[in-house]
Design a protein around this motif. Structure first.
Motif, PDB file in Angstrom:
ATOM      1  N   SER A 472       1.928  -0.490  -7.273  1.00  0.00           N
ATOM      2  CA  SER A 472       0.592  -0.618  -6.714  1.00  0.00           C
ATOM      3  C   SER A 472       0.535   0.255  -5.459  1.00  0.00           C
ATOM      4  O   SER A 472       1.222  -0.016  -4.470  1.00  0.00           O
ATOM      5  N   ALA A 474      -1.102   1.431  -2.332  1.00  0.00           N
ATOM      6  CA  ALA A 474      -2.099   1.030  -1.342  1.00  0.00           C
ATOM      7  C   ALA A 474      -1.763   1.727  -0.025  1.00  0.00           C
ATOM      8  O   ALA A 474      -0.696   1.489   0.548  1.00  0.00           O
ATOM      9  N   GLU A 475      -2.647   2.577   0.395  1.00  0.00           N
ATOM     10  CA  GLU A 475      -2.424   3.333   1.635  1.00  0.00           C
ATOM     11  C   GLU A 475      -2.478   2.386   2.826  1.00  0.00           C
ATOM     12  O   GLU A 475      -3.396   1.581   2.951  1.00  0.00           O
ATOM     13  N   LYS A 476      -1.481   2.472   3.660  1.00  0.00           N
ATOM     14  CA  LYS A 476      -1.440   1.642   4.856  1.00  0.00           C
ATOM     15  C   LYS A 476      -1.612   2.520   6.086  1.00  0.00           C
ATOM     16  O   LYS A 476      -1.322   3.721   6.067  1.00  0.00           O
ATOM     17  N   LEU A 477      -2.072   1.900   7.145  1.00  0.00           N
ATOM     18  CA  LEU A 477      -2.253   2.624   8.392  1.00  0.00           C
ATOM     19  C   LEU A 477      -0.900   3.099   8.909  1.00  0.00           C
ATOM     20  O   LEU A 477       0.016   2.308   9.115  1.00  0.00           O
ATOM     21  N   LYS A 478      -0.774   4.394   9.065  1.00  0.00           N
ATOM     22  CA  LYS A 478       0.502   4.964   9.490  1.00  0.00           C
ATOM     23  C   LYS A 478       0.591   5.159  10.993  1.00  0.00           C
ATOM     24  O   LYS A 478       1.634   5.540  11.510  1.00  0.00           O
ATOM     25  N   ASN A 480       1.232   3.940  14.234  1.00  0.00           N
ATOM     26  CA  ASN A 480       1.839   2.837  14.973  1.00  0.00           C
ATOM     27  C   ASN A 480       2.503   3.416  16.219  1.00  0.00           C
ATOM     28  O   ASN A 480       2.446   4.621  16.473  1.00  0.00           O
TER      29      ASN A 480
END
Length: 779
Positions: A472, A474-478, A480
């Motif tokens: 699956s 799902a692009e996550k906020l990179k 950080n």
């Protein structure tokens, strides 16, 4: 770890399961099979009885034997030293083909006819157990004259070599492997029957007194027996050979065998270490200087360290009259941590104890005495003496939903509970809360969290039995904090390179003598580097500059006229607290030889260096630096202020340091990297109308700091004053104690173009307030 099929069969009934399936099962549960060897005794090798044995008439080292093989009595010439009348032996008859290509034929040896061969273990493809022939006993099965040895399954066995990972100390025994394998095949593990003590057996308390201190880490159990004769069954010797466990002592073989089978650490002591034969043996267990449990004997002499080593002279042998058997267990973390990097004379026990041995001490002792009684003549004392530590089982609470998420598939609750119970875990399931409370057994010290429990379930269920699912995506906020830190370092590195600096990298170590010489912070003595790489890298650096200055010096010695270096790296304060800094060093000529400077570029100066740093940092303010370290010249040094926060300093290198390092005129700057600005860029409205500027030459007290004037102008400046800066400073004797400071003022509006009268009015208002505050007038 080496086991055999028949060896495992003593604990779980796998007689009907093919060995290849057993290997597949071991691989599936995480006990990787490294090798499989099938031992088969050749045809025409029978059980024989040596009827007579006489010296060969023509050879000193040969014997003429008459061997009954059931149907006939064969005359065989044998050169083995240990052959004797009355023995049961393995006989290869004429026509037999032995491993290695040996074919048995009728032969004459020194004029005496020989019709076969009495075999050693190695000649039959079995492990070496002695230097002579293999003497049979009923440990391999009931011996029948003339019966082929290939019909005895205990020696026609399949040898399996397992590559154990260090965390699986519970499988360092045949019993441990069988326990794991039983779960895969859903079999019951056999138990070891308890031997009833004879009524007339004296108690162990008559001959042994055990004393232990309160601070012990391990558990101990002792039994004693009086020895008349110790014998080792053939099957025990063969299996020790398969397992590649070597021991020259008969008692040692039985000790090693019982340890290998049960996983319980066993040791044998002779009575003399703890007292005379007619006296009670007095054993004391206490902590030694390394924090490990140690066993003490006569006069407080240390004779063993639990799980680590035993004095050679205190090891019992088959010739000792009274023998003390010890079973011990200590948590592997204690053994591993307290014995690491210490010269303790460790023996083979350390490998087992540091990975995890079997904690059921009675199990190991009972198995040992069961093997001892098979062929030995002993008198065992009843009961045992022991010191045990309370084991507080670790409990891990697992939600069914968490297991499902980790595995990727829901395993039925009853199956999970069954698997864990079969593996020896205690399980309590709270249906109303969907929580499984798992109690970790003492022999599984490697299981410490939910992930480990999940692994236990998956390896028994089988990874191939868990259905695969598509990924699956799902692009996550990179974005950080580590990413922002990286981008900030990247931005300032690029800016520094654009400003003409070259990046350099050094070890985080430095020379403590340089730190002292330059009055830089030093590490607390207790926190100094214990084993430095070299004498020049013997401490953690508190500044980037000494290493960079050495690099600049080396470059100048190679003929460079201009060297500009920078570094972003870690430094440490006196308590070893780490922080990031950025440092710049510029030495030599400010430009390259060209027509405009007639091939003679000027030397770098403070303002030129500050301009280069400004192109990297953008705006900053310089204030006087009152206290300088040994690197800085006291006459050209300033604090660097960024957004009102002191970020570091900028200075010329002390002239004495320049001479020592053969440097040209050199300037340095070191800043706290955290103090550097890194903010999101925000677009601001700008005026499309032209700006107007005016220059003012003011007579200012020579002792006055410009920063004081700058702060005041900032506080009273009208909104239209968008920028002001010093563009000239003039000193002349005609001015007395004053200096001429020329400022350029820039005015601009978003709404209109200023008239000359409006600009003049704003300048007049500024001058009036400045004169009122400081007494400053126009030159």
């Amino acid at each position: 770890m080496i086991v055999t099929k028949q060896w495992l069969n003593e604990w779980i009934d796998i007689s009907a399961i093919d060995t290849d399936k057993i290997s597949i099962a071991l691989n599936a549960i995480g006990l990787e099979v490294d090798g499989l060897t099938k031992i088969r005794i050749p045809q025409n090798v029978l059980i024989g009885h040596v009827v007579s044995c006489e010296k060969h008439p023509n050879a000193d080292k040969l014997n003429v034997c008459h061997v009954d093989v059931g149907a006939t009595v064969q005359q065989i010439v044998c050169g083995a030293k240990n052959v004797a009348a009355g023995q049961m032996v393995a006989v290869a008859l004429i026509g037999a083909e032995l491993p290695g290509g040996i074919k048995i034929k009728k032969a004459k040896l020194r004029d005496v006819e020989s019709c076969g061969m009495i075999c050693s273990s190695t000649e039959l493809g079995l492990p070496k157990i002695n230097d002579g022939i293999m003497i049979l006993d009923e440990s391999i099965g009931k011996l029948e004259l003339g019966k082929p040895l290939c019909e005895y399954p205990l020696i026609n066995d399949d040898v399996i070599e397992i590559g154990l990972t260090p965390n699986r100390g519970d499988c360092q025994s045949v019993y441990g492997v069988a326990r794991d394998l039983s779960v895969y095949f859903d079999l019951e593990v056999k138990t070891l029957g308890q031997k009833e003590e004879e009524e007339n057996q004296p108690g162990v308390g008559r001959v042994l007194h055990l004393h232990g201190s309160e601070a012990l880490s391990g558990s101990y159990m002792y039994k004693v027996f009086d020895n008349k004769e110790i014998g080792v069954p053939l099957l025990v010797e063969l299996r020790l050979g398969f397992a590649e466990v070597e021991s020259s002592c008969l008692l040692g073989k039985l000790i090693d065998y019982a340890t290998y089978v049960t996983g319980v650490l066993l040791r044998a002591y002779n009575q003399t270490c703890f007292g005379a034969k007619d006296d009670k043996a007095k054993i004391t267990i206490a902590k030694d200087e390394n924090g490990l449990d140690a066993i003490y004997g006569l006069n407080g002499q240390k004779i063993a360290i639990a799980g680590v080593a035993q004095m050679t002279e205190c090891k019992a042998s088959a010739s000792d009259e009274r023998i003390i058997i010890e079973a011990n267990y200590t948590h592997p973390e204690i053994i591993a941590s307290r014995s690491a990097n210490k010269k303790l004379g460790a023996d083979k026990h350390l490998y087992r104890s540091s990975r995890g041995s079997e904690p059921q001490l009675a199990f190991g002792l009972n198995y040992f005495f069961k093997m001892l009684n098979k062929r030995s003549k002993i008198m065992a004392y009843a009961d045992s003496q022991q010191i045990t530590q309370d084991f507080e089982a670790k409990i891990i609470n697992i939600h069914q939903s968490d297991l499902t998420e980790m595995i990727g598939e829901e395993i039925p609750k009853n199956k999970i509970i069954k698997i864990l119970k079969q593996l020896g875990f205690g399980v309590n399931f709270a249906f109303e809360q969907d929580v499984i409370n798992v109690k970790i057994p003492q022999f599984r010290s490697d299981v410490i969290n939910t992930q480990d429990i999940c692994e236990e379930i998956v390896r028994i269920v089988g990874i191939d039995n868990i259905h695969s699912k598509p990924y699956s995506f799902a692009e996550k906020l990179k974005i950080n904090q580590p990413y922002l830190n990286f981008k900030k370092r990247q931005m300032y590195r690029y800016r520094a390179v654009a400003a003409g600096f070259f990046e350099t990298l050094h070890f985080v170590f430095g020379d403590s003598e340089n730190a002292k010489k330059f009055h830089l912070p030093l590490l607390n003595e207790a926190l100094e580097v214990a084993n430095p790489i070299t004498s020049e890298l013997n401490t953690l650096r508190s500044s980037l500059l000494p290493n960079i200055l050495n690099a600049v010096s080396n470059n100048l010695k190679f003929g460079k006229k201009r060297v500009a270096l920078f570094e972003v790296g870690s430094v440490f304060d006196s308590e070893r607290t780490e922080s990031k800094k950025i440092a710049f060093v510029f030495s030599g000529e400010n430009g390259i030889p060209e027509i405009s400077n007639h091939g003679k570029p000027s030397k770098i100066d403070f303002f030129a260096f500050a301009e280069k740093i400004q192109s990297v940092l953008s705006n900053f303010t310089l204030l006087p630096l009152e206290e300088v370290n040994g690197l800085c010249s006291p006459y050209e040094a300033a604090r660097v202020i960024i957004d009102g926060v002191e970020a570091g300093y900028m200075a010329r290198v002390n002239v004495q340091v320049e001479k020592e390092l053969d440097l040209d005129r050199t300037y340095i700057c070191e800043l706290d990297f955290e103090a550097l600005s890194y903010k999101r860029k925000v677009a601001k409205e700008y005026s499309k109308l032209p700006s107007s500027s005016r220059d003012l030459s003011l007579l200012v007290d020579a002792k006055m700091q410009y920063s004081e004037l700058e702060s005041f102008i900032t506080s009273i400046a009208p909104k239209a004053l968008t920028k002001f800066a010093v563009i000239d400073r003039y000193v002349h004797e005609s001015l007395g104690d004053k200096v001429s400071l020329t400022l350029t003022l820039q005015f601009q509006s978003l709404d209109k173009t200023f008239e000359e009268e409006e600009i003049a009015s704003m300048v007049e208002a500024l001058l009036s307030k400045i004169q009122e505050k400081f007494g400053i007038t126009i030159r």
